[in-house]
Design a protein around this motif. Structure first.
Motif, mmCIF file in Angstrom:
data_model
loop_
_atom_site.group_PDB
_atom_site.id
_atom_site.type_symbol
_atom_site.label_atom_id
_atom_site.label_comp_id
_atom_site.label_asym_id
_atom_site.label_seq_id
_atom_site.Cartn_x
_atom_site.Cartn_y
_atom_site.Cartn_z
ATOM 1 N N ILE A 204 68.864 36.923 33.973
ATOM 2 C CA ILE A 204 68.702 38.382 34.077
ATOM 3 C C ILE A 204 70.046 39.101 34.056
ATOM 4 O O ILE A 204 70.186 40.173 33.464
ATOM 5 C CB ILE A 204 67.983 38.759 35.391
ATOM 6 C CG1 ILE A 204 66.547 38.237 35.391
ATOM 7 C CG2 ILE A 204 67.969 40.267 35.602
ATOM 8 C CD1 ILE A 204 65.862 38.438 36.727
ATOM 9 N N ALA A 205 71.060 38.487 34.710
ATOM 10 C CA ALA A 205 72.308 39.198 35.013
ATOM 11 C C ALA A 205 72.967 39.889 33.810
ATOM 12 O O ALA A 205 73.333 41.060 33.911
ATOM 13 C CB ALA A 205 73.293 38.256 35.696
ATOM 14 N N PRO A 206 73.120 39.218 32.644
ATOM 15 C CA PRO A 206 73.794 39.906 31.545
ATOM 16 C C PRO A 206 73.061 41.165 31.091
ATOM 17 O O PRO A 206 73.694 42.179 30.780
ATOM 18 C CB PRO A 206 73.808 38.859 30.422
ATOM 19 C CG PRO A 206 73.684 37.561 31.120
ATOM 20 C CD PRO A 206 72.818 37.814 32.312
ATOM 21 N N PHE A 207 71.730 41.132 31.105
ATOM 22 C CA PHE A 207 70.974 42.286 30.629
ATOM 23 C C PHE A 207 71.007 43.422 31.648
ATOM 24 O O PHE A 207 71.204 44.589 31.295
ATOM 25 C CB PHE A 207 69.536 41.867 30.307
ATOM 26 C CG PHE A 207 69.494 40.827 29.226
ATOM 27 C CD1 PHE A 207 69.696 41.177 27.906
ATOM 28 C CD2 PHE A 207 69.308 39.489 29.540
ATOM 29 C CE1 PHE A 207 69.703 40.220 26.918
ATOM 30 C CE2 PHE A 207 69.313 38.522 28.555
ATOM 31 C CZ PHE A 207 69.505 38.889 27.235
ATOM 32 N N ALA A 208 70.821 43.074 32.928
ATOM 33 C CA ALA A 208 70.906 44.094 33.973
ATOM 34 C C ALA A 208 72.310 44.695 34.001
ATOM 35 O O ALA A 208 72.477 45.917 34.056
ATOM 36 C CB ALA A 208 70.558 43.481 35.331
ATOM 37 N N GLY A 209 73.319 43.827 33.924
ATOM 38 C CA GLY A 209 74.699 44.302 33.970
ATOM 39 C C GLY A 209 75.040 45.183 32.775
ATOM 40 O O GLY A 209 75.644 46.244 32.923
ATOM 41 N N GLY A 210 74.638 44.747 31.578
ATOM 42 C CA GLY A 210 74.913 45.529 30.371
ATOM 43 C C GLY A 210 74.276 46.897 30.441
ATOM 44 O O GLY A 210 74.899 47.919 30.127
ATOM 45 N N ALA A 211 73.012 46.945 30.877
ATOM 46 C CA ALA A 211 72.306 48.227 30.975
ATOM 47 C C ALA A 211 72.990 49.138 31.987
ATOM 48 O O ALA A 211 73.136 50.343 31.745
ATOM 49 C CB ALA A 211 70.849 47.984 31.369
ATOM 50 N N ALA A 212 73.439 48.561 33.109
ATOM 51 C CA ALA A 212 74.084 49.376 34.146
ATOM 52 C C ALA A 212 75.395 49.970 33.639
ATOM 53 O O ALA A 212 75.704 51.136 33.905
ATOM 54 C CB ALA A 212 74.332 48.530 35.393
ATOM 55 N N ILE A 213 76.149 49.182 32.874
ATOM 56 C CA ILE A 213 77.435 49.679 32.376
ATOM 57 C C ILE A 213 77.227 50.775 31.328
ATOM 58 O O ILE A 213 77.922 51.789 31.317
ATOM 59 C CB ILE A 213 78.274 48.514 31.818
ATOM 60 C CG1 ILE A 213 78.775 47.669 32.988
ATOM 61 C CG2 ILE A 213 79.458 49.017 31.001
ATOM 62 C CD1 ILE A 213 79.355 46.355 32.586
ATOM 63 N N ARG A 214 76.221 50.607 30.484
ATOM 64 C CA ARG A 214 75.914 51.666 29.508
ATOM 65 C C ARG A 214 75.456 52.941 30.207
ATOM 66 O O ARG A 214 75.816 54.046 29.805
ATOM 67 C CB ARG A 214 74.853 51.189 28.522
ATOM 68 C CG ARG A 214 75.433 50.515 27.299
ATOM 69 C CD ARG A 214 74.401 50.417 26.200
ATOM 70 N NE ARG A 214 73.236 49.677 26.659
ATOM 71 C CZ ARG A 214 73.166 48.350 26.664
ATOM 72 N NH1 ARG A 214 74.177 47.643 26.217
ATOM 73 N NH2 ARG A 214 72.098 47.738 27.113
ATOM 74 N N ALA A 215 74.656 52.784 31.245
ATOM 75 C CA ALA A 215 74.164 53.959 31.973
ATOM 76 C C ALA A 215 75.327 54.701 32.634
ATOM 77 O O ALA A 215 75.356 55.931 32.656
ATOM 78 C CB ALA A 215 73.133 53.539 33.014
ATOM 79 N N ALA A 216 76.312 53.950 33.139
ATOM 80 C CA ALA A 216 77.458 54.580 33.799
ATOM 81 C C ALA A 216 78.276 55.406 32.800
ATOM 82 O O ALA A 216 78.903 56.396 33.151
ATOM 83 C CB ALA A 216 78.336 53.517 34.441
ATOM 84 N N ARG A 217 78.269 54.988 31.520
ATOM 85 C CA ARG A 217 79.011 55.682 30.487
ATOM 86 C C ARG A 217 78.460 57.094 30.252
ATOM 87 O O ARG A 217 79.207 58.029 30.000
ATOM 88 C CB ARG A 217 78.892 54.866 29.196
ATOM 89 C CG ARG A 217 79.871 55.215 28.148
ATOM 90 C CD ARG A 217 79.692 54.297 26.974
ATOM 91 N NE ARG A 217 80.490 53.091 27.087
ATOM 92 C CZ ARG A 217 80.156 51.937 26.527
ATOM 93 N NH1 ARG A 217 79.039 51.826 25.846
ATOM 94 N NH2 ARG A 217 80.932 50.887 26.648
ATOM 95 N N GLU A 218 77.146 57.234 30.350
ATOM 96 C CA GLU A 218 76.516 58.533 30.116
ATOM 97 C C GLU A 218 76.741 59.512 31.262
ATOM 98 O O GLU A 218 76.587 60.706 31.115
ATOM 99 C CB GLU A 218 75.003 58.358 29.921
ATOM 100 C CG GLU A 218 74.617 57.614 28.664
ATOM 101 C CD GLU A 218 74.622 58.506 27.437
ATOM 102 O OE1 GLU A 218 74.477 59.727 27.600
ATOM 103 O OE2 GLU A 218 74.782 57.983 26.328
ATOM 104 N N GLY A 219 77.110 58.973 32.424
ATOM 105 C CA GLY A 219 77.159 59.801 33.645
ATOM 106 C C GLY A 219 78.188 60.894 33.603
ATOM 107 O O GLY A 219 79.058 60.947 32.799
#
Lengths: 219, 190
Positions: A204-219
């Motif tokens: 799970i970790a790579p997908f959860a981590g990747g999504a979290a980092i992309r979401a932080a970019r939009e913030g």
């Protein structure tokens, strides 16, 4: 080749003595827990032998929290992830490599440190064998939880370290239950379940981590 | 394939504010565009939209060709010597950074954290050139550079465009380049 370049940089940062501030601190912390425990409960060999394995597990869990603060946040702040994205390297790939490097930077050292630690808490050879196998099965899961938490707390300006620790504890409970549980049953069942949970977390970790980092970019 | 960068009816919203709307632009090989406008108009946001690092509120961006970006963060490891930090990108991009020309040749043993603002900007430009991408997106590339550095960046962008590349330069400072197009973000303010 790209993967090797990424892994080499991650290891140079994270390994003990690495230039990025990677250190032996988590391992020393783990040994300190093992050293303090007999002082705290008294030199009763039966009590120590019965509970020592569990203490090593708690120590390993706490030691895994220490490297989390700068695991991903520094690279996000420096714009490394943006540059990787422009080169077509997905966040998932980078996080997967980081997970491997993170585990390599504390997992094997923890397994080694468990040898002197077992002497400090006075557990016998058979218990030590189960602890080592349990840590081998469980530390990849601990590393995966750590990577997920580090990616979710990437945008935090301060207080990230304490929050990481607080989030890590409940998420690591299943690993702890089966990992330390395998000591009392002495059975393969607990180890197999620990490995299974680890495997799910690592997947799970790579997908959860990747999504979290992309979401932080939009913030 | 011809490098190309097209934006159609772009709108950008940050938080509750609509920064700009109905912005269209088209760039092809050899062209350079300066995006001008006062602070806070959304120059950096436009660059990040074009780079695909932000999602547009409306409209679309089409790119053909590799993108390269320089913004206020050099994306170099602070604790590494400059040479090693650039070598990491060199290994990924397989290109050579022109250290001599950017005045960095004597600095390769200096850790990145000791570099000045202008030296960091030069280092970021070295990374950009090493990437060998046709589409350059430059966010305030002149910040922190001395007059010699400014002339150098203008020359580098000029050579890049003559060589078939293209560049979008977001800057409030004057940028001298023959054939440079201008886009004033204030015209698209919502």
């Amino acid at each position: 080749m790209t993967l090797w370049t990424l892994l080499k940089r991650d290891l140079a940062t994270l390994l003990p003595g690495g230039r990025g501030g990677g250190s032996l601190l988590p391992v020393l912390f783990f040994l300190a827990v093992a050293m303090l425990y007999p002082f705290a409960v008294g030199p009763n060999p039966t009590l120590l032998a019965a509970s020592g394995g569990g203490v090593l597990w708690v120590g390993a869990l706490l030691a895994a929290i220490l490297p989390l603060e700068r695991l991903l946040a520094a690279d996000v702040e420096r714009g490394m992830f943006d540059q990787w994205a422009l080169r077509g390297l997905s966040e998932e790939l980078v996080v997967a490599v980081r997970l491997l490097a993170h585990w390599l930077s504390f997992g094997p050292f923890l397994l080694l440190a468990a040898l002197p630690a077992s002497a400090l808490v006075g557990i016998d050879g058979e218990t030590l064998r189960i602890v080592e196998l349990g840590l081998l099965a469980g530390t990849p899961g601990l590393a995966a939880i750590g990577v997920i938490i580090a990616s979710v707390t990437v945008g935090l300006k301060s207080g990230g370290a304490a929050l990481s620790g607080l989030l890590m504890v409940p998420l690591a409970v299943p690993l702890l239950i089966f990992g330390a549980g395998s000591l009392s049953t002495g059975g393969e069942g607990g180890l197999a379940l620990t490995a299974a949970i680890s495997l799910v977390l690592v997947a799970i970790a790579p997908f959860a981590g990747g999504a979290a980092i992309r979401a932080a970019r939009e913030g | 394939m011809e490098p190309r960068l097209t934006a159609t009816d772009l709108a950008c919203r940050r938080g509750e504010r609509l920064l700009f709307a109905r912005l269209s632009l088209e760039l092809s090989s050899g062209q350079a565009l300066q995006v001008a406008g006062p602070n806070g108009m959304g120059k950096s946001s436009l660059i990040r939209l074009l780079a695909g690092l932000l999602r547009p509120f409306a409209g679309s961006v089409e790119r053909s060709g590799q993108l390269a970006l320089v913004d206020e963060r050099p994306a170099l490891d602070e604790h590494q010597p400059l040479g090693a930090a650039l070598a990491f990108w060199g290994a990924l991009d397989k290109g050579a950074a022109p250290l001599e020309r950017l005045g960095l040749a004597t600095l390769i043993d200096v850790p990145v954290r000791y570099l000045s603002t202008g030296q960091r900007k030069r280092a970021a430009l070295a990374r950009l050139i090493g990437q060998d991408a046709p589409i350059w997106l430059l966010d305030e590339p002149l910040n922190g550079l001395d007059t010699h550095g400014v002339a150098l960046v203008e020359a580098l962008v000029g050579e890049h465009c003559v060589g078939g590349g293209m560049a979008v330069i977001a800057s409030h400072q004057p940028f001298t380049l023959p054939g440079l197009q201008r886009l004033d973000l204030a015209d698209y303010a919502a």
